[in-house]
Design a protein around this motif. Structure first.
Motif, PDB file in Angstrom:
ATOM      1  N   LEU A   3     -55.277 -14.273 -14.133  1.00 51.75           N
ATOM      2  CA  LEU A   3     -54.577 -13.602 -15.227  1.00 51.75           C
ATOM      3  C   LEU A   3     -53.778 -14.580 -16.073  1.00 51.75           C
ATOM      4  O   LEU A   3     -53.460 -14.293 -17.233  1.00 51.75           O
ATOM      5  CB  LEU A   3     -53.654 -12.514 -14.670  1.00 51.75           C
ATOM      6  N   TYR A   4     -53.479 -15.749 -15.518  1.00 52.76           N
ATOM      7  CA  TYR A   4     -52.817 -16.794 -16.295  1.00 52.76           C
ATOM      8  C   TYR A   4     -53.773 -17.410 -17.319  1.00 52.76           C
ATOM      9  O   TYR A   4     -53.335 -18.107 -18.227  1.00 52.76           O
ATOM     10  CB  TYR A   4     -52.280 -17.872 -15.350  1.00 52.76           C
ATOM     11  N   LYS A  14     -55.696 -13.662  -8.169  1.00 54.26           N
ATOM     12  CA  LYS A  14     -55.522 -12.761  -9.313  1.00 54.26           C
ATOM     13  C   LYS A  14     -54.485 -13.307 -10.290  1.00 54.26           C
ATOM     14  O   LYS A  14     -54.690 -13.292 -11.512  1.00 54.26           O
ATOM     15  CB  LYS A  14     -55.103 -11.380  -8.823  1.00 54.26           C
ATOM     16  N   LYS A  15     -53.374 -13.836  -9.749  1.00 54.30           N
ATOM     17  CA  LYS A  15     -52.340 -14.397 -10.620  1.00 54.30           C
ATOM     18  C   LYS A  15     -52.862 -15.608 -11.382  1.00 54.30           C
ATOM     19  O   LYS A  15     -52.582 -15.772 -12.570  1.00 54.30           O
ATOM     20  CB  LYS A  15     -51.109 -14.775  -9.791  1.00 54.30           C
ATOM     21  N   ALA A  37     -50.501 -12.663 -16.906  1.00 48.44           N
ATOM     22  CA  ALA A  37     -49.677 -12.868 -15.711  1.00 48.44           C
ATOM     23  C   ALA A  37     -48.195 -12.828 -16.058  1.00 48.44           C
ATOM     24  O   ALA A  37     -47.345 -13.089 -15.198  1.00 48.44           O
ATOM     25  CB  ALA A  37     -50.028 -14.198 -15.056  1.00 48.44           C
TER      26      ALA A  37
END
Length: 317
Positions: free
Chosen positions: A106-107, A102-103, A131
């Motif tokens: 989101l980046y 997820k990180k 992120a």
């Protein structure tokens, strides 16, 4: 020894050497945007070249988020980009912890609509990702680049934002230059050298943990062994001042991604001496006393205070 103020002066000098871009693509402003009546997730699902991105979005539980009102800008890696970082199957993607994935995803997302035409024609404009970490976007007459990745197709217009296709998976920084090096077992000799050098007049570790930004050409453990340091103990026995001279020869001031490197340029290092950059047959960097150039691979390891390029030789001033 170089002080932080000297590093900043070096940044101004080096900036003059990176005004052109080595990696090129068609100028995005000349292309007509692709307009769709689908949202971002629907476009990804409908494109076979995004099948691994689709799997990642589903595994990270981001379908609802990226189907929402937005607006979002997504820098979307292709299947080939996922394969290049070892994520070439859905099974490998699903094996990643959800929060880690997820990180990463989101980046690749900005919580705003950013058409290519609105990106300033400058190097490394900071864009806050979803992120809560900065991305660095460069635009020239040769195209748009982000963290060293090339935008291969810009401005796919969704109902809730924009997709820009990129040729790399962007990995979020896990710390500053020193912290990233400490977390990589292939840099244990480099970390030992930084710590030993810091026992001399200049605390190299503190400098490289500072605000920067810095670009580090980072030799691997094998590179140090090839340079005559048989083990970490040999590094720990070396003269701190001599190590400082060598290490600062691997650092230039500023955030310089692989797409900022200029063929046959000779940027100044923090050491005060110059290295030579060549791009023919792949990016390389050569020290004044090296018999051959060091290969840069992999490039563009992003940190919170700069960027690391891995090299296979210790550079000799």
């Amino acid at each position: 020894m170089k002080t932080i103020s000297a590093l900043k002066k070096t940044a101004m000098v080096f900036a003059l050497a990176v005004i052109s871009i080595a990696t090129s693509c068609k100028k995005d402003d000349d292309e007509m945007p692709v307009i769709s009546d689908q949202n971002i997730v629907e476009i990804v699902v409908g494109d076979n070249d995004f099948s691994l991105l689709e799997a990642a979005v589903k595994h990270a539980d981001l379908v609802a988020t990226l189907s929402g009102n937005g607006p979002f800008t997504v820098f979307a890696p292709t299947n080939e980009a996922f394969a290049a970082v070892g994520l070439d199957t859905e099974a490998k993607i699903n094996a990643l912890p959800k929060e880690t994935l997820k990180k990463i995803l989101l980046y690749h997302v900005a919580s705003a609509s950013i058409p290519a035409s609105t990106i300033p024609a400058t190097a490394n404009t900071a864009v806050k990702s979803a992120a809560d970490l900065d991305l660095y976007v460069t635009k020239t007459d040769r195209g748009v680049f982000i963290n060293g990745a090339t935008v291969t197709q810009a401005d796919i217009m969704a109902t809730n934002g924009i997709i820009h296709v990129i040729n790399k998976v962007l990995m979020p920084p896990s710390g500053n230059i020193v912290e990233v090096a400490q977390g990589n077992p292939n840099f244990s000799f480099l970390v030992a050298a930084v710590l030993r050098a810091s026992q001399g007049p200049t605390n190299v570790a503190n400098v490289l943990s500072g605000d920067g930004p810095f670009t580090v050409f980072a030799p691997t453990n094998q590179a140090f062994m090839d340079a005559g340091f048989a083990n970490v103990a040999a590094i720990q026995a070396a003269d701190p001042a001599a190590l400082t001279s060598i290490l600062t020869y691997h650092v230039v001031a500023g955030r310089v991604f692989s797409t900022d490197l200029v063929d046959n340029s000779s940027p100044a290092t923090v050491n005060g001496a110059n290295v030579t950059i060549t791009l023919n047959g792949g990016a390389k960097v050569k020290g004044a006393k090296n018999a051959s150039a060091a290969t840069i691979s992999p490039a563009d390891l992003v940190t919170t205070n700069g960027v690391i390029h891995v090299i296979d030789q210790v550079l000799l001033p």
